[in-house]
Design a protein around this motif. Structure first.
Motif, PDB file in Angstrom:
ATOM      1  N   UNK A 156     -28.942  13.404  85.518  1.00 47.53           N
ATOM      2  CA  UNK A 156     -28.755  14.662  84.787  1.00 47.53           C
ATOM      3  C   UNK A 156     -27.334  14.802  84.244  1.00 47.53           C
ATOM      4  N   UNK A 157     -26.366  14.079  84.839  1.00 52.08           N
ATOM      5  CA  UNK A 157     -24.961  14.201  84.455  1.00 52.08           C
ATOM      6  C   UNK A 157     -24.384  12.959  83.795  1.00 52.08           C
ATOM      7  N   UNK A 158     -24.970  11.814  84.028  1.00 55.16           N
ATOM      8  CA  UNK A 158     -24.349  10.532  83.657  1.00 55.16           C
ATOM      9  C   UNK A 158     -23.953  10.441  82.185  1.00 55.16           C
ATOM     10  N   UNK A 159     -24.713  11.067  81.304  1.00 54.88           N
ATOM     11  CA  UNK A 159     -24.392  10.998  79.877  1.00 54.88           C
ATOM     12  C   UNK A 159     -23.437  12.105  79.447  1.00 54.88           C
ATOM     13  N   UNK A 160     -23.123  13.024  80.357  1.00 57.80           N
ATOM     14  CA  UNK A 160     -22.341  14.201  79.987  1.00 57.80           C
ATOM     15  C   UNK A 160     -21.006  14.321  80.704  1.00 57.80           C
ATOM     16  N   UNK A 161     -20.869  13.673  81.863  1.00 55.57           N
ATOM     17  CA  UNK A 161     -19.662  13.807  82.679  1.00 55.57           C
ATOM     18  C   UNK A 161     -19.068  12.428  82.915  1.00 55.57           C
ATOM     19  N   UNK A 162     -17.782  12.313  82.728  1.00 56.42           N
ATOM     20  CA  UNK A 162     -17.106  11.046  82.975  1.00 56.42           C
ATOM     21  C   UNK A 162     -17.044  10.779  84.471  1.00 56.42           C
ATOM     22  N   UNK A 163     -17.486   9.610  84.866  1.00 52.65           N
ATOM     23  CA  UNK A 163     -17.394   9.172  86.257  1.00 52.65           C
ATOM     24  C   UNK A 163     -16.075   8.438  86.419  1.00 52.65           C
ATOM     25  N   UNK A 164     -15.154   9.047  87.150  1.00 53.35           N
ATOM     26  CA  UNK A 164     -13.850   8.425  87.342  1.00 53.35           C
ATOM     27  C   UNK A 164     -13.803   7.736  88.702  1.00 53.35           C
ATOM     28  N   UNK A 165     -13.114   6.612  88.756  1.00 50.05           N
ATOM     29  CA  UNK A 165     -13.050   5.859  90.006  1.00 50.05           C
ATOM     30  C   UNK A 165     -12.125   6.537  91.013  1.00 50.05           C
ATOM     31  N   UNK A 166     -12.089   5.980  92.215  1.00 48.44           N
ATOM     32  CA  UNK A 166     -11.315   6.567  93.307  1.00 48.44           C
ATOM     33  C   UNK A 166      -9.820   6.651  92.970  1.00 48.44           C
ATOM     34  N   UNK A 167      -9.295   5.667  92.258  1.00 47.05           N
ATOM     35  CA  UNK A 167      -7.878   5.694  91.887  1.00 47.05           C
ATOM     36  C   UNK A 167      -7.574   6.886  90.974  1.00 47.05           C
ATOM     37  N   UNK A 168      -8.434   7.144  90.020  1.00 48.86           N
ATOM     38  CA  UNK A 168      -8.229   8.283  89.120  1.00 48.86           C
ATOM     39  C   UNK A 168      -8.336   9.599  89.882  1.00 48.86           C
TER      40      UNK A 168
END
Length: 163
Positions: free
Chosen positions: A22-34
């Protein structure tokens, strides 16, 4: 519904929510470092959202809190449960926090031009669409650019709406 500061122990939950279909195309997935960089940045606040005893119901990220103009960006926000009717209350709580606690003069955010659900919520809370940035965003799962809409609300507008 309330906020608690996120910790590194919350990173997996934040990423899992961002990666939901539901979110993958709308919210940036940032890695643990970010995510860790946001925790270290004195001008950012990363929160987990608690709803009805669920300490991990969502997350929110405020950035750019060092603006001389008092503009605060609401960069990321998501609830795990989509379509449950909590979106408006969630955005209202975040907006109130920005004005009451962070002492913002303006709160702004962006959203994909095809994220109609978010646009409806932002407008219902009192945000105004201020701009349309063509091909500004990037949809990582699709490897393609997208248009972004900029929304904002000023302190004086928020004060009128809050009565």
């Amino acid at each position: 519904m309330n906020l608690r500061p996120a910790t590194p122990a919350d990173f997996a939950t934040i990423r899992a929510i961002a990666q939901m279909p539901e979110h993958a195309l709308l919210i940036t997935d940032e890695d643990e470092a970010a995510l860790a960089a946001y925790l270290a940045d004195p001008f950012s606040r990363l929160f987990m959202v608690q709803i009805n005893g669920d300490a991990n119901a969502g997350f929110a990220l405020f950035c750019e809190m060092d603006s001389r103009a008092g503009a605060v960006e609401l960069r990321r926000l998501a609830l795990r449960e989509v379509g449950g009717g909590m979106g408006r209350a969630f955005v209202q709580m975040l907006t109130d926090y920005a004005f009451e606690i962070l002492q913002a003069n303006r709160v702004w955010l962006d959203t994909a031009s095809d994220n109609f659900r978010a646009q409806k919520v932002y407008e219902a809370v009192g945000y105004t669409r201020e701009g349309w940035l063509r091909q500004q965003g990037w949809i990582a799962p699709l490897q393609k650019p997208c248009d972004e809409l900029i929304y904002g609300i000023l302190r004086r507008e928020w004060q009128v709406l809050r009565g």
